[in-house]
Design an enzyme around this catalytic site. Structure first.
Site, PDB file in Angstrom:
ATOM      1  N   TYR A 161       0.848  -1.207   0.000  1.00 23.73           N
ATOM      2  CA  TYR A 161       0.000   0.000   0.000  1.00 23.73           C
ATOM      3  C   TYR A 161       0.876   1.246   0.000  1.00 23.73           C
ATOM      4  CZ  TYR A 161      -3.584   3.335   1.601  1.00 23.73           C
ATOM      5  OH  TYR A 161      -4.441   4.407   1.706  1.00 23.73           O
ATOM      6  N   LYS A 165       1.081   4.008  -2.970  1.00 25.45           N
ATOM      7  CA  LYS A 165       0.627   5.377  -2.697  1.00 25.45           C
ATOM      8  C   LYS A 165       1.793   6.366  -2.887  1.00 25.45           C
ATOM      9  CE  LYS A 165      -3.761   4.993  -1.859  1.00 25.45           C
ATOM     10  NZ  LYS A 165      -4.796   5.734  -2.583  1.00 25.45           N
TER      11      LYS A 165
END
Ligand code: NAD
Length: 255
Positions: A161, A165
């Site tokens: 993640y 991101k």
């Protein structure tokens, strides 16, 4: 403050829940027509689209789409152009979240994060830029939902993640530099801890929330609407000097 958004057309990915749903409502309040793009069951997305149309008198449509699927993205833009003739604003908000210890990250799982959090942004942005150029528009807007995890984290176990991101943050700046001169505003927002159905349903949500409250300078987690307000502002003339920015809406958590 009149944001002068009335009559514009916006696509909001992940618009069926959480921050995206709040973005939809905030745009609708401003008189913006909506394409709510989500991979939830279409009945749910259409019901939310109808609810906002009835409440705010805007035109809306719900579309079932996986932003990482090029065919879905093509079909989404075709449907949007058929109904509205143009798209002015893209909220690249759909994201894949999750905790994965490094030893458990398989290549397939990693690719799922990449597909939604990176490829989805590319595909959706290409669609908007194509319309901007073909229709010789003066201004269009893209806002990417990043995450504070891209810059600072204490979760100890969500590197796919965080990595994707981080790429979304770099993509935002790179794309702004590439297309900003054409009048395409590309910015990012950085939420920290936001109360959504998803974050409320994670294990130990209550304990986590209490712990967060202690470390967030504003003293509480954000409501989705508080993130949406800033994202919508970025699509207005009032934000005409904001280009390639990554706007911290973490309540000071990143300090
Ligand atoms: N909630 C937080 O605390 C938080 C913090 C930082 C960043 N974010 C980011 O904000 C964004 C929204 O998060 P949220 O908390 O509102 O999530 P959420 O789970 O409440 O809602 C996400 C919505 O996106 C949809 N979606 C997911 N993958 C999709 C795909 N591939 N194609 C189309 N739709 C898809 C889901 O169906 C859902 O309706 C995400 O990018 C997330 O990474 C959230």
């Amino acid at each position: 403050m009149d944001l002068k958004l009335n009559g514009k057309v916006a696509i909001i990915t992940g618009g069926g829940a959480g921050i995206g749903a709040a973005m939809c409502e905030t745009f609708a309040e401003e008189g913006v027509n909506l394409i709510i793009a989500d991979f939830r069951p279409i009945e749910q997305t259409e019901a939310y689209a109808k609810e906002l149309a009835n409440k705010y008198g805007v035109e809306t449509m719900g579309v079932k789409v996986d932003v990482s699927n090029p065919d879905d993205v093509c079909a989404l833009y075709e449907a949007a152009l058929k109904k509205f003739g143009t798209v002015d604003i893209l909220m690249n908000n759909a994201g894949k979240m999750g905790l994965n210890r490094i030893e458990d990250v398989t290549i397939n799982e990693l690719r799922k994060f990449e597909a939604v959090n990176i490829e989805g942004l590319f595909l959706m942005s290409q669609g908007l830029i194509k319309i901007h150029r073909e229709q010789k528009k003066k201004k269009s807007w893209i806002v990417n939902t990043i995450s504070k995890s891209a810059f600072t984290t204490n979760s100890g176990g969500n590197s796919p993640y965080i990595a994707t991101k981080g790429a979304a943050a770099s993509f935002t700046r790179g794309l702004a530099s590439e297309v900003g001169r054409e009048g395409i505003y590309v910015n990012g927002i950085i939420p920290g801890y936001v109360k959504t159905e998803t974050t409320k349903s994670i294990p130990n949500a209550k304990e986590r929330s209490e712990a967060m409250t202690k470390i967030i300078p504003v003293g509480r987690e954000a409501e989705p609407k508080e993130i949406a307000d800033v994202a919508v502002f970025l699509c207005s003339e009032k934000a005409c000097q904001v280009m390639g920015a990554l706007v911290d809406v973490t309540g000071g958590t990143m300090l």
